[in-house]
Design an enzyme around this catalytic site. Structure first.
Site, PDB file in Angstrom:
ATOM      1  N   HIS A  47      30.100  35.696  52.150  1.00 45.23           N
ATOM      2  CA  HIS A  47      29.575  36.255  53.388  1.00 45.23           C
ATOM      3  C   HIS A  47      29.188  35.106  54.320  1.00 45.23           C
ATOM      4  CE1 HIS A  47      25.955  35.887  50.729  1.00 45.23           C
ATOM      5  NE2 HIS A  47      25.573  35.188  51.771  1.00 45.23           N
TER       6      HIS A  47
HETATM    7  C1  T46 Z   1      23.229  33.380  50.745  1.00 45.59           C
HETATM    8  C2  T46 Z   1      23.671  32.913  49.405  1.00 45.59           C
HETATM    9  C3  T46 Z   1      23.680  31.418  49.291  1.00 45.59           C
HETATM   10  C4  T46 Z   1      17.123  40.763  48.585  1.00 45.59           C
HETATM   11  O1  T46 Z   1      16.656  41.920  48.452  1.00 45.59           O
HETATM   12  N1  T46 Z   1      16.373  39.788  49.162  1.00 45.59           N
HETATM   13  C5  T46 Z   1      16.826  38.522  49.341  1.00 45.59           C
HETATM   14  O2  T46 Z   1      16.101  37.677  49.892  1.00 45.59           O
HETATM   15  C6  T46 Z   1      18.157  38.209  48.895  1.00 45.59           C
HETATM   16  C7  T46 Z   1      18.718  36.812  49.096  1.00 45.59           C
HETATM   17  C8  T46 Z   1      18.893  39.199  48.312  1.00 45.59           C
HETATM   18  N2  T46 Z   1      18.390  40.450  48.141  1.00 45.59           N
HETATM   19  C9  T46 Z   1      19.178  41.462  47.444  1.00 45.59           C
HETATM   20  C10 T46 Z   1      20.439  41.908  48.171  1.00 45.59           C
HETATM   21  C11 T46 Z   1      21.374  42.256  47.035  1.00 45.59           C
HETATM   22  O3  T46 Z   1      21.146  43.595  46.638  1.00 45.59           O
HETATM   23  O4  T46 Z   1      19.621  40.907  46.215  1.00 45.59           O
HETATM   24  C12 T46 Z   1      20.932  41.327  45.905  1.00 45.59           C
HETATM   25  C13 T46 Z   1      21.873  40.148  45.708  1.00 45.59           C
HETATM   26  O5  T46 Z   1      22.093  39.495  46.963  1.00 45.59           O
HETATM   27  P1  T46 Z   1      23.507  38.914  47.388  1.00 45.59           P
HETATM   28  O6  T46 Z   1      24.591  39.727  46.779  1.00 45.59           O
HETATM   29  O7  T46 Z   1      23.529  38.772  48.883  1.00 45.59           O
HETATM   30  O8  T46 Z   1      23.462  37.476  46.692  1.00 45.59           O
HETATM   31  P2  T46 Z   1      24.470  36.250  46.865  1.00 45.59           P
HETATM   32  O9  T46 Z   1      24.190  35.334  45.744  1.00 45.59           O
HETATM   33  O10 T46 Z   1      25.868  36.710  47.051  1.00 45.59           O
HETATM   34  O11 T46 Z   1      24.023  35.539  48.256  1.00 45.59           O
HETATM   35  C14 T46 Z   1      22.759  34.909  48.351  1.00 45.59           C
HETATM   36  C15 T46 Z   1      22.048  35.314  49.656  1.00 45.59           C
HETATM   37  O12 T46 Z   1      22.002  36.751  49.759  1.00 45.59           O
HETATM   38  C16 T46 Z   1      22.738  34.776  50.886  1.00 45.59           C
HETATM   39  O13 T46 Z   1      21.881  34.893  51.996  1.00 45.59           O
HETATM   40  O14 T46 Z   1      23.438  32.690  51.745  1.00 45.59           O
HETATM   41  O15 T46 Z   1      22.918  33.497  48.327  1.00 45.59           O
END
Ligand code: T46
Length: 133
Positions: A50
Site C-alpha cells: 500500500h
Molecule cells: C505501513 C507498514 C510499514 C490498526 O488498527 N492500527 C494501526 O496503527 C495499524 C498500523 C494497523 N491497524 C490494523 C489494520 C489492519 O486490520 O492492523 C491490521 C494490520 O494492518 P496492515 O495490514 O495495514 O499492516 P501492514 O503490515 O501491511 O502495514 C503496516 C501499516 O499498516 C502501514 O501503515 O506503512 O506497516
C-alpha cells in the site's frame, strides 16, 4: 534520486550495553503520534502493499531483519533493515512492501499521524494513476 532515505540512530551505550532514544522533531524528523510494531511474522509472509496519502513514518528493525521494497510508480528500490541503528524514512506517496522477515524480526514503526484507514491506498493501479496520471 534514490527513494531510500535512512537515518543513522546513535547508540548511547556504555559497558552495560546499548540504548537508542527516539525523539520527535529531533532525531525523528516529525512529531510522533503513534508507535506500532510487527513481530512473529510467519515464514514466507509479505506485508504492506500500500501507499499513504499523508503520513510520515520511520521504520526500525529493533531485532532480526526484513526487506523493504519502495516504489514511487517510476522506480523500485529495495533495502534490508538489519540493524537497530538504521531507520528507514517513509514519506511522500511511496508504495511499500515488506518481505523476508526473519523469525526474530521486531519491526518498530513511528508514525506522524493516528491510524486512519482512509489514508491508505491499497490498490496498485490507483496508486500508479495518482502518481503518473
Ligand atoms: C505501513 C507498514 C510499514 C490498526 O488498527 N492500527 C494501526 O496503527 C495499524 C498500523 C494497523 N491497524 C490494523 C489494520 C489492519 O486490520 O492492523 C491490521 C494490520 O494492518 P496492515 O495490514 O495495514 O499492516 P501492514 O503490515 O501491511 O502495514 C503496516 C501499516 O499498516 C502501514 O501503515 O506503512 O506497516
Amino acid at each position: 534520486m534514490s527513494l531510500i532515505k535512512t537515518i543513522s540512530l546513535k547508540p548511547l551505550g556504555d559497558e552495560r550495553g546499548s540504548l537508542i532514544a527516539l525523539e520527535g522533531n529531533k532525531n525523528v524528523p516529525f512529531n510522533i503520534k503513534r508507535v506500532y510494531y510487527i513481530f512473529n511474522t510467519q515464514q514466507g509472509v509479505a506485508r504492506g502493499f500500500h501507499a499513504h496519502r499523508n503520513l510520515k513514518q520511520l521504520a526500525v528493525c529493533v531485532t532480526g531483519s526484513c526487506r523493504f521494497i519502495l516504489d514511487n510508480g517510476k522506480q523500485r528500490e529495495t533495502i534490508r533493515l538489519d540493524n537497530a541503528t538504521k531507520g528507514l524514512l517513509l514519506e511522500d506517496l511511496i508504495w511499500r512492501e515488506m518481505h523476508d522477515f526473519t523469525p526474530d524480526c521486531v519491526l518498530m514503526i513511528l508514525a506522524s499521524e493516528y491510524y486512519d484507514e482512509t489514508d491508505y491506498i491499497r490498490d496498485y493501479a490507483t496508486f500508479y494513476e495518482l502518481v503518473n496520471g
